[in-house]
Design an enzyme around this catalytic site. Structure first.
Site, PDB file in Angstrom:
ATOM      1  N   LYS A 157       0.816  -1.190   0.000  1.00  0.00           N
ATOM      2  CA  LYS A 157       0.000   0.000   0.000  1.00  0.00           C
ATOM      3  C   LYS A 157       0.863   1.258   0.000  1.00  0.00           C
ATOM      4  O   LYS A 157       0.384   2.342  -0.285  1.00  0.00           O
ATOM      5  CB  LYS A 157      -0.895   0.022   1.267  1.00  0.00           C
ATOM      6  CG  LYS A 157      -1.866  -1.133   1.349  1.00  0.00           C
ATOM      7  CD  LYS A 157      -2.598  -1.091   2.705  1.00  0.00           C
ATOM      8  CE  LYS A 157      -2.320  -2.393   3.407  1.00  0.00           C
ATOM      9  NZ  LYS A 157      -2.955  -2.501   4.725  1.00  0.00           N
ATOM     10  N   GLY A 158       2.131   1.099   0.339  1.00  0.00           N
ATOM     11  CA  GLY A 158       2.989   2.260   0.576  1.00  0.00           C
ATOM     12  C   GLY A 158       3.127   3.209  -0.602  1.00  0.00           C
ATOM     13  O   GLY A 158       3.297   4.412  -0.417  1.00  0.00           O
ATOM     14  N   GLU A 175       7.549   2.131  -6.426  1.00  0.00           N
ATOM     15  CA  GLU A 175       7.712   1.751  -5.025  1.00  0.00           C
ATOM     16  C   GLU A 175       7.831   2.990  -4.148  1.00  0.00           C
ATOM     17  O   GLU A 175       8.259   4.050  -4.606  1.00  0.00           O
ATOM     18  CB  GLU A 175       8.987   0.909  -4.853  1.00  0.00           C
ATOM     19  CG  GLU A 175       8.752  -0.541  -4.496  1.00  0.00           C
ATOM     20  CD  GLU A 175       8.190  -0.772  -3.098  1.00  0.00           C
ATOM     21  OE1 GLU A 175       7.393   0.038  -2.588  1.00  0.00           O
ATOM     22  OE2 GLU A 175       8.546  -1.803  -2.520  1.00  0.00           O
ATOM     23  N   ASP A 176       7.455   2.836  -2.884  1.00  0.00           N
ATOM     24  CA  ASP A 176       7.601   3.949  -1.952  1.00  0.00           C
ATOM     25  C   ASP A 176       9.073   4.161  -1.583  1.00  0.00           C
ATOM     26  O   ASP A 176       9.605   5.250  -1.714  1.00  0.00           O
ATOM     27  CB  ASP A 176       6.740   3.730  -0.693  1.00  0.00           C
ATOM     28  CG  ASP A 176       6.904   2.345  -0.064  1.00  0.00           C
ATOM     29  OD1 ASP A 176       7.745   1.546  -0.541  1.00  0.00           O
ATOM     30  OD2 ASP A 176       6.179   2.056   0.910  1.00  0.00           O
ATOM     31  N   ASP A 211      14.732  -0.144   0.798  1.00  0.00           N
ATOM     32  CA  ASP A 211      15.501  -0.266   2.038  1.00  0.00           C
ATOM     33  C   ASP A 211      16.486  -1.425   1.872  1.00  0.00           C
ATOM     34  O   ASP A 211      17.569  -1.240   1.334  1.00  0.00           O
ATOM     35  CB  ASP A 211      14.537  -0.468   3.204  1.00  0.00           C
ATOM     36  CG  ASP A 211      15.234  -0.552   4.554  1.00  0.00           C
ATOM     37  OD1 ASP A 211      16.407  -0.159   4.655  1.00  0.00           O
ATOM     38  OD2 ASP A 211      14.593  -1.011   5.527  1.00  0.00           O
ATOM     39  N   LYS A 214      16.969   4.415   0.617  1.00  0.00           N
ATOM     40  CA  LYS A 214      17.710   4.339   1.889  1.00  0.00           C
ATOM     41  C   LYS A 214      18.916   3.438   1.654  1.00  0.00           C
ATOM     42  O   LYS A 214      18.919   2.263   1.993  1.00  0.00           O
ATOM     43  CB  LYS A 214      16.782   3.712   2.940  1.00  0.00           C
ATOM     44  CG  LYS A 214      17.006   4.131   4.366  1.00  0.00           C
ATOM     45  CD  LYS A 214      16.210   3.251   5.304  1.00  0.00           C
ATOM     46  CE  LYS A 214      14.853   3.811   5.671  1.00  0.00           C
ATOM     47  NZ  LYS A 214      14.150   2.961   6.669  1.00  0.00           N
ATOM     48  N   PHE A 239      13.578   5.279  10.337  1.00  0.00           N
ATOM     49  CA  PHE A 239      12.250   4.863   9.903  1.00  0.00           C
ATOM     50  C   PHE A 239      11.393   6.099   9.659  1.00  0.00           C
ATOM     51  O   PHE A 239      11.235   6.941  10.539  1.00  0.00           O
ATOM     52  CB  PHE A 239      11.609   3.951  10.956  1.00  0.00           C
ATOM     53  CG  PHE A 239      10.464   3.171  10.395  1.00  0.00           C
ATOM     54  CD1 PHE A 239      10.696   2.064   9.591  1.00  0.00           C
ATOM     55  CD2 PHE A 239       9.157   3.556  10.651  1.00  0.00           C
ATOM     56  CE1 PHE A 239       9.645   1.339   9.051  1.00  0.00           C
ATOM     57  CE2 PHE A 239       8.095   2.841  10.119  1.00  0.00           C
ATOM     58  CZ  PHE A 239       8.337   1.735   9.320  1.00  0.00           C
ATOM     59  N   ASP A 298       3.867   3.816   6.334  1.00  0.00           N
ATOM     60  CA  ASP A 298       3.175   3.620   7.606  1.00  0.00           C
ATOM     61  C   ASP A 298       4.098   3.136   8.713  1.00  0.00           C
ATOM     62  O   ASP A 298       5.186   2.623   8.471  1.00  0.00           O
ATOM     63  CB  ASP A 298       2.076   2.569   7.442  1.00  0.00           C
ATOM     64  CG  ASP A 298       2.659   1.153   7.321  1.00  0.00           C
ATOM     65  OD1 ASP A 298       3.522   0.946   6.454  1.00  0.00           O
ATOM     66  OD2 ASP A 298       2.272   0.275   8.113  1.00  0.00           O
ATOM     67  N   ARG A 324      -0.186   6.891   6.997  1.00  0.00           N
ATOM     68  CA  ARG A 324      -0.092   6.872   5.537  1.00  0.00           C
ATOM     69  C   ARG A 324      -0.715   8.124   4.915  1.00  0.00           C
ATOM     70  O   ARG A 324      -0.344   8.531   3.825  1.00  0.00           O
ATOM     71  CB  ARG A 324      -0.840   5.653   4.965  1.00  0.00           C
ATOM     72  CG  ARG A 324      -0.211   4.311   5.279  1.00  0.00           C
ATOM     73  CD  ARG A 324      -0.862   3.239   4.412  1.00  0.00           C
ATOM     74  NE  ARG A 324      -0.637   1.884   4.881  1.00  0.00           N
ATOM     75  CZ  ARG A 324       0.441   1.152   4.612  1.00  0.00           C
ATOM     76  NH1 ARG A 324       1.414   1.656   3.885  1.00  0.00           N
ATOM     77  NH2 ARG A 324       0.544  -0.081   5.071  1.00  0.00           N
TER      78      ARG A 324
END
Ligand code: IMP
Ligand code: MG
Length: 179
Positions: free
Chosen positions: A42-43, A98-99, A102, A130, A151, A158, A164
């Site tokens: 959902k990001g 993509e959000d 990482d 990141k 984070f 989220d 979000r």
């Protein structure tokens, strides 16, 4: 600013300007093609919605949802497909939206899966990168902002399914994690 945040990293204006820049670059680089934009739920939902409005191409949209086992703030490396794509990707130029990258495990898995299904190409667009978190060798082809190894929440990202809906991105206060 939301009371649970320690500080804002990127304002709504900064995010929108960067999304517009990425949209212009994709418009230029995909001229003559009709790419399939795949949102990783959902990001990436906010980023996808804003990005496609800035891409002037006959694109299509599809959505998939993944989950990695483990705690809320650490990736475990095992990627599960919770919702697959609706349509085949064979011979399509796929743009994965993509959000954040990482560890890179989610994108490595998705890229291999989509190539295995016969896509003509796979391009990765991530709003946030990141690099210190990386566990596997994968880099986004396009990214908006580099972020430190902290984070972050907001604009789709989220913590335990919350935050979000914030239009900006920031870092939570430490005490929020122990509530
Ligand atoms: P990966 O570790 O690159 O596989 O990232 C997997 C997913 O973890 C990302 O798509 C995000 O949904 C989530 N994630 C990674 N870092 C953060 C963060 O700082 N805030 C919120 N979600 C994150
Ligand atoms: Mg995600």
């Amino acid at each position: 600013m939301h009371e649970d945040l320690e500080r804002i990293l990127f304002t709504e204006e900064q995010i929108q300007a960067e999304v517009a820049r990425l949209g212009r670059e994709l418009t230029r680089d995909f001229q003559g093609r009709h790419p399939l934009f795949v949102c990783v739920l959902k990001g990436a939902v906010m980023f996808m919605a804003d990005l496609v409005k800035r891409v002037e191409l006959p694109l299509e949209m599809d959505f998939m949802a993944t989950s990695s086992y483990g705690s809320a703030s650490k990736s475990s490396g095992v990627v599960r497909i919770l919702k697959d794509l609706d349509r085949p990707v064979e011979s399509r130029h796929v743009v994965i939206v993509e959000d954040i990258v990482d560890t890179g495990l989610t994108l490595k898995h998705l890229r291999e899966m989509i190539l295995h299904r016969g896509a003509a190409s796979v391009t990765i667009v991530a709003l946030f990168d990141k690099p210190e978190g990386r566990a596997v060798a994968i880099e986004p082809d396009y990214y908006g902002f580099r972020v430190p190894n902290e984070f972050i929440v907001g604009y789709g990202l989220d913590y335990a399914e919350r935050y979000r809906n914030l239009p900006y991105v920031g870092v939570l206060k430490p005490e929020v994690y122990v509530k």
